[in-house]
Design an enzyme around this catalytic site. Structure first.
Site, PDB file in Angstrom:
ATOM      1  N   GLY A  30      35.020  20.858  81.954  1.00 27.78           N
ATOM      2  CA  GLY A  30      35.859  22.048  81.912  1.00 27.78           C
ATOM      3  C   GLY A  30      35.608  22.921  80.695  1.00 27.78           C
ATOM      4  N   ASN A  31      36.570  23.845  80.427  1.00 29.11           N
ATOM      5  CA  ASN A  31      36.382  24.895  79.413  1.00 29.11           C
ATOM      6  C   ASN A  31      35.081  25.632  79.742  1.00 29.11           C
ATOM      7  OD1 ASN A  31      35.604  25.497  76.053  1.00 29.11           O
ATOM      8  ND2 ASN A  31      37.438  26.257  77.026  1.00 29.11           N
ATOM      9  N   HIS A  36      27.774  26.465  82.323  1.00 29.55           N
ATOM     10  CA  HIS A  36      28.299  25.818  83.532  1.00 29.55           C
ATOM     11  C   HIS A  36      28.099  26.715  84.753  1.00 29.55           C
ATOM     12  CE1 HIS A  36      31.148  23.979  80.377  1.00 29.55           C
ATOM     13  NE2 HIS A  36      30.390  22.982  80.772  1.00 29.55           N
ATOM     14  N   GLN A  60      33.542   8.572  77.246  1.00 29.33           N
ATOM     15  CA  GLN A  60      32.309   9.022  76.597  1.00 29.33           C
ATOM     16  C   GLN A  60      32.555   9.637  75.223  1.00 29.33           C
ATOM     17  OE1 GLN A  60      31.407  11.817  79.898  1.00 29.33           O
ATOM     18  NE2 GLN A  60      30.606  13.151  78.295  1.00 29.33           N
ATOM     19  N   GLY A 146      22.526  20.333  82.789  1.00 28.31           N
ATOM     20  CA  GLY A 146      21.895  21.263  81.867  1.00 28.31           C
ATOM     21  C   GLY A 146      20.899  20.579  80.937  1.00 28.31           C
ATOM     22  N   LYS A 148      20.555  21.549  78.089  1.00 34.45           N
ATOM     23  CA  LYS A 148      21.280  21.578  76.812  1.00 34.45           C
ATOM     24  C   LYS A 148      21.528  20.148  76.312  1.00 34.45           C
ATOM     25  CE  LYS A 148      24.641  22.519  73.753  1.00 34.45           C
ATOM     26  NZ  LYS A 148      25.699  21.588  74.005  1.00 34.45           N
ATOM     27  N   ASP A 149      21.917  19.267  77.239  1.00 32.94           N
ATOM     28  CA  ASP A 149      22.126  17.849  76.910  1.00 32.94           C
ATOM     29  C   ASP A 149      20.903  17.092  77.424  1.00 32.94           C
ATOM     30  OD1 ASP A 149      25.116  17.899  76.021  1.00 32.94           O
ATOM     31  OD2 ASP A 149      25.024  19.118  77.823  1.00 32.94           O
TER      32      ASP A 149
HETATM   33  P1  AMP Z   1      30.044  19.422  79.829  1.00 33.10           P
HETATM   34  O1  AMP Z   1      31.205  20.108  80.446  1.00 33.10           O
HETATM   35  O2  AMP Z   1      29.803  19.816  78.404  1.00 33.10           O
HETATM   36  O3  AMP Z   1      30.050  17.936  80.057  1.00 33.10           O
HETATM   37  O4  AMP Z   1      28.760  19.961  80.583  1.00 33.10           O
HETATM   38  C1  AMP Z   1      28.658  19.914  81.982  1.00 33.10           C
HETATM   39  C2  AMP Z   1      27.265  20.271  82.378  1.00 33.10           C
HETATM   40  O5  AMP Z   1      26.937  21.592  81.925  1.00 33.10           O
HETATM   41  C3  AMP Z   1      26.207  19.341  81.763  1.00 33.10           C
HETATM   42  O6  AMP Z   1      25.211  19.072  82.726  1.00 33.10           O
HETATM   43  C4  AMP Z   1      25.667  20.165  80.624  1.00 33.10           C
HETATM   44  O7  AMP Z   1      24.353  19.826  80.258  1.00 33.10           O
HETATM   45  C5  AMP Z   1      25.727  21.566  81.193  1.00 33.10           C
HETATM   46  N1  AMP Z   1      25.709  22.566  80.127  1.00 33.10           N
HETATM   47  C6  AMP Z   1      26.526  22.594  79.038  1.00 33.10           C
HETATM   48  N2  AMP Z   1      26.192  23.648  78.235  1.00 33.10           N
HETATM   49  C7  AMP Z   1      25.138  24.273  78.821  1.00 33.10           C
HETATM   50  C8  AMP Z   1      24.343  25.410  78.479  1.00 33.10           C
HETATM   51  N3  AMP Z   1      24.550  26.111  77.368  1.00 33.10           N
HETATM   52  N4  AMP Z   1      23.343  25.761  79.328  1.00 33.10           N
HETATM   53  C9  AMP Z   1      23.117  25.050  80.460  1.00 33.10           C
HETATM   54  N5  AMP Z   1      23.828  23.972  80.830  1.00 33.10           N
HETATM   55  C10 AMP Z   1      24.832  23.584  80.033  1.00 33.10           C
END
Ligand code: AMP
Length: 252
Positions: A30-31, A36, A60, A146, A148-149
């Site tokens: 979220g957020n 996303h 996590q 992403g 990103k991770d």
């Molecule tokens: P999170 O909500 O942070 O767990 O991220 C959910 C998904 O969004 C994960 O697959 C992340 O790698 C992806 N994600 C987060 N930030 C970015 C970004 N800046 N660009 C692309 N994908 C992202």
């Protein structure tokens, strides 16, 4: 209209009606931000149906405080997902997702021990466990993550291969803000001053300096550096601005 689903049985009943349709899954904590949204759009392009899921996964987080302070903006998130024409939003709570109280866990013994794994003990076990749960519940055709991770993406691909999951794991490029800082939910915890300072991190990561030189420069600028490493043909880094931790990586 986006359908909100809060029970596993409800999703299973829906899925029975979706025979022959490809299903994309985007699960997040979220957020929601442009990163996303890019995953949602990619899934919409490649699948008949897209399921978004939001769950702030306690297992996590290696620090209780980080979990408590994680930004939660569900009403705004719902509006963003509606705008992006998601078909379903899966909102399952911790009681539903952890009927075993987290006694059953997914462990990886090599790649999960270095870099993020070294600095955030238990993080990847929690991550892989929740990802496998979502993949098993939704049973999508493809799931989107992403770059990103980056280490997370590599571990999810490795898990899918090792456990013969019949699901396409799709990596999507990192989306960045105007000053090159990668979109991240944790950015919203930075003050304006800290947020401006954060742009030194991608700037130095993308410079011609080597990893040692980048580390020295970041420290001079007041960052605490967990690691800056070249691996998997990427440059990966993790730093702290006061009590907010940021990660990033670029292709080499
Ligand atoms: P999170 O909500 O942070 O767990 O991220 C959910 C998904 O969004 C994960 O697959 C992340 O790698 C992806 N994600 C987060 N930030 C970015 C970004 N800046 N660009 C692309 N994908 C992202």
């Amino acid at each position: 209209m986006m359908n909100i689903v809060t029970e596993i049985d409800h999703w299973r009943a829906i899925k029975k009606q979706l025979i022959g349709k490809s299903i994309g899954l985007v699960h997040t904590m979220g957020n929601l931000h442009a990163g996303h949204v890019s995953l949602c759009q990619r899934s919409k392009q490649e699948n008949d149906i897209t399921v978004a899921a939001i769950f702030v996964n306690p297992t996590q987080f290696n620090q209780a405080r980080d979990f408590d302070l994680y930004p939660r903006t569900i009403d705004k998130d719902k509006a963003i997902l509606e705008e992006n024409k998601m078909d379903y939003l899966l909102l399952l709570n911790a009681d539903i997702l952890y009927p075993d109280q987290y006694q059953v866990q997914v462990h990886e013994t090599e790649m999960s021990k270095i870099l993020e794994g070294e600095h955030r003990p238990g993080h990847f076990t929690g991550m892989m466990t929740i990802v496998l749960k979502f993949l098993n519940i939704v049973q999508p055709t493809r799931a989107y993550y992403g770059e990103k991770d980056y280490q997370q993406l590599m571990l999810i691909k490795k898990m899918a291969e090792a456990l013969f999951l019949p699901i396409g794991i799709i990596g999507c490029p990192t989306i960045r803000e105007e000053d090159n800082v990668a979109f991240s939910s944790r950015n919203s915890r930075l003050t304006l001053e800290q947020r401006n300072h954060a742009s030194h991190f991608p700037r130095l990561m993308q410079s011609t300096l080597n990893t040692e030189q980048i580390t020295v420069e970041l420290k001079k600028l007041g960052f605490k550096v967990d690691y800056i490493v070249d691996k998997w043909q990427r440059r990966l880094g993790a730093v702290w601005i006061d009590e907010v931790r940021l990660i990033d990586n670029i292709p080499l």
